[in-house]
Design an enzyme around this catalytic site. Structure first.
Site, PDB file in Angstrom:
ATOM      1  N   ASP A 104      23.716  17.259   0.586  1.00 15.68           N
ATOM      2  CA  ASP A 104      23.359  18.553  -0.012  1.00 15.68           C
ATOM      3  C   ASP A 104      24.627  19.399  -0.214  1.00 15.68           C
ATOM      4  OD1 ASP A 104      23.848  18.997   2.700  1.00 15.68           O
ATOM      5  OD2 ASP A 104      22.330  20.587   2.876  1.00 15.68           O
ATOM      6  N   THR A 117      23.777  13.639   5.184  1.00 19.51           N
ATOM      7  CA  THR A 117      24.544  14.807   5.621  1.00 19.51           C
ATOM      8  C   THR A 117      23.818  16.113   5.256  1.00 19.51           C
ATOM      9  OG1 THR A 117      25.831  14.849   3.564  1.00 19.51           O
ATOM     10  CG2 THR A 117      26.719  13.551   5.393  1.00 19.51           C
ATOM     11  N   ASN A 158      21.550  22.977   1.641  1.00 16.18           N
ATOM     12  CA  ASN A 158      22.446  24.133   1.571  1.00 16.18           C
ATOM     13  C   ASN A 158      22.113  25.027   0.389  1.00 16.18           C
ATOM     14  OD1 ASN A 158      24.050  23.614   3.846  1.00 16.18           O
ATOM     15  ND2 ASN A 158      25.250  22.095   2.713  1.00 16.18           N
ATOM     16  N   PHE A 212      20.976  23.206  11.429  1.00 18.24           N
ATOM     17  CA  PHE A 212      20.420  23.433  10.097  1.00 18.24           C
ATOM     18  C   PHE A 212      19.728  22.208   9.493  1.00 18.24           C
ATOM     19  CE2 PHE A 212      20.728  23.255   5.474  1.00 18.24           C
ATOM     20  CZ  PHE A 212      20.004  24.391   5.122  1.00 18.24           C
ATOM     21  N   ASN A 213      20.384  21.039   9.484  1.00 14.19           N
ATOM     22  CA  ASN A 213      19.814  19.883   8.777  1.00 14.19           C
ATOM     23  C   ASN A 213      18.468  19.454   9.364  1.00 14.19           C
ATOM     24  OD1 ASN A 213      21.965  19.761   7.017  1.00 14.19           O
ATOM     25  ND2 ASN A 213      23.062  18.175   8.174  1.00 14.19           N
ATOM     26  N   ASP A 249      29.936  18.514   2.893  1.00 13.28           N
ATOM     27  CA  ASP A 249      29.392  17.310   2.235  1.00 13.28           C
ATOM     28  C   ASP A 249      30.388  16.738   1.232  1.00 13.28           C
ATOM     29  OD1 ASP A 249      27.096  19.401   2.690  1.00 13.28           O
ATOM     30  OD2 ASP A 249      26.072  17.454   2.704  1.00 13.28           O
ATOM     31  N   HIS A 262      31.559  19.309   9.687  1.00 13.11           N
ATOM     32  CA  HIS A 262      30.431  18.560  10.268  1.00 13.11           C
ATOM     33  C   HIS A 262      30.249  17.191   9.612  1.00 13.11           C
ATOM     34  CE1 HIS A 262      28.985  22.448  11.857  1.00 13.11           C
ATOM     35  NE2 HIS A 262      29.132  22.942  10.636  1.00 13.11           N
ATOM     36  N   ASP A 263      30.007  17.228   8.293  1.00 13.42           N
ATOM     37  CA  ASP A 263      29.474  16.036   7.620  1.00 13.42           C
ATOM     38  C   ASP A 263      30.426  14.832   7.604  1.00 13.42           C
ATOM     39  OD1 ASP A 263      27.139  17.406   7.214  1.00 13.42           O
ATOM     40  OD2 ASP A 263      27.638  18.046   5.181  1.00 13.42           O
TER      41      ASP A 263
HETATM   42  C1  BDR Z   1      25.109  21.168   8.460  1.00 11.62           C
HETATM   43  O1  BDR Z   1      24.467  22.189   7.684  1.00 11.62           O
HETATM   44  C2  BDR Z   1      25.137  22.381   6.465  1.00 11.62           C
HETATM   45  O2  BDR Z   1      25.388  23.724   6.265  1.00 11.62           O
HETATM   46  C3  BDR Z   1      26.387  21.546   6.505  1.00 11.62           C
HETATM   47  O3  BDR Z   1      26.643  20.992   5.234  1.00 11.62           O
HETATM   48  C4  BDR Z   1      26.091  20.494   7.540  1.00 11.62           C
HETATM   49  O4  BDR Z   1      25.494  19.367   6.959  1.00 11.62           O
HETATM   50  C5  BDR Z   1      25.705  21.801   9.702  1.00 11.62           C
HETATM   51  O5  BDR Z   1      24.713  22.401  10.459  1.00 11.62           O
HETATM   52 CA    CA Z   2      25.430  19.029   4.583  1.00  8.79          CA
END
Ligand code: BDR
Ligand code: CA
Length: 316
Positions: free
Chosen positions: A13, A123, A40, A164-165, A18, A240-241
């Site tokens: 996303d 991701t 996102n 979040f994911n 990403d 993160h990703d």
């Molecule tokens: C995740 O949430 C998104 O904002 C980032 O792309 C990442 O995948 C982190 O919590």
């Molecule tokens: Ca992401």
């Protein structure tokens, strides 16, 4: 050292981090396809951002649009970090690349038939992966596994407990975590060790002149600044990703512990939490996930920035 070059499908996303994950996958893996998901930003925006990335870096990979909403709950986006477009910061070129026909879920399933050693690397929210598992329950036994960015054993970012994911589509996450395929979870506990600074963004700009370097510098600078605005006291963006890619290609950077993980669906406070059995005793629940518990943050950041610099240097 001869490295494992896994065959991967990135489901994403984009999203600043990403973009970096896509680029690392294109460099270190055989990247056989990309699907996009709402997360996102709305799916139309995340698809555009994946196409822009593929275009700018001349990636020979099809981008398929996937799910445009979570399985059950209403859509949630992350404009505070990524902007309404999902990729605030860089001035984007005119989009020339076009999306490849065929739904992302169908395309992913077809790829899993062609490549018996396929790793799925999600991701974003897990909507597409869950739909694929529902459409074809044999998928879980056919793939090498799923290496995902999401959750974590300790803390959240959308709530104190949920990342979040997972929080954006908990029902989808529950399907994926229960699917029986080998799973690797790169959660916030380790991704918050992989921090990119404004100085690193500036170094990218000066050491990789050209449109790719400019784009990456803007992506990294926006991300670091947004994290200062929303979460931290300093401008440091957790990449993160990319960790979900590097868990496959550079596992020596990580420490993994096999654990039982379930997705909390009902808690008033804890919906979207990845609940990890960390007891480490004989009666612990049967492990279903290889949980990343530690990472060499500085080495990971250095590897990511070196790789990005190299990819930028290859372009105009
Ligand atoms: C995740 O949430 C998104 O904002 C980032 O792309 C990442 O995948 C982190 O919590
Ligand atoms: Ca992401």
């Amino acid at each position: 050292m001869t490295r494992n070059r896994p065959t991967v499908w990135v489901d994403c996303d984009p999203g600043h981090d990403d973009v970096v994950a896509i680029l690392l996958a294109s460099h270190f893996c055989d990247l056989v396809g990309i699907s996009t998901v709402a997360g996102n930003a709305p799916q139309s925006a995340t698809t555009k951002n994946a196409l822009i990335t593929a275009q700018l870096f001349d990636l020979d990979v099809a981008v398929h649009a996937g799910a445009d909403r979570p399985l059950v709950q209403a859509s949630v986006f992350a404009p505070d970090i990524h902007g309404a477009s999902g990729l605030a910061g860089p001035v984007l070129p005119e989009l020339v690349r076009v999306v490849t026909p065929g739904h992302g879920v169908t395309a992913l399933l077809e790829a899993s038939q062609r490549h018996r050693d396929l790793w799925l690397v999600p991701t974003g929210p897990l909507t597409n992966i869950a739909l694929a598992l529902r459409m074809d329950p044999t998928l879980a036994s056919r793939i090498s596994g799923v290496s995902l960015m999401g959750g974590g054993p300790t803390f959240g970012n959308k709530t104190p407990w949920a990342e979040f994911n997972i929080w954006a589509d908990p029902e989808a996450a529950a399907i994926v975590f229960g699917c029986g395929a080998p799973l690797i979870m790169c959660g916030l506990n380790i991704t918050h060790e992989v921090l990119v600074s404004l100085e690193a963004a500036a170094a990218m700009r000066s050491s990789a002149p050209g449109s790719r370097g400019e784009f990456l510098a803007d992506v990294l600078a926006h991300f670091a600044t947004a994290y200062k605005d929303v979460f931290f006291t300093e401008a440091l963006g957790p990449l993160h990703d990319p960790c979900a890619v590097l868990a496959l290609t550079h596992p020596e950077l990580f420490t993994f512990v096999d654990s039982h993980v379930e997705i909390e669906l009902n808690g008033r406070h804890t919906r979207g939490m990845t609940v990890v059995d960390q007891r480490g005793v004989k009666g612990a629940l049967a492990p279903n996930v290889s949980v990343a518990m530690a990472i060499d943050g500085p080495a990971t950041v250095a590897l990511i920035l070196d790789t990005l610099r190299g990819l930028a240097a290859l372009g105009p």
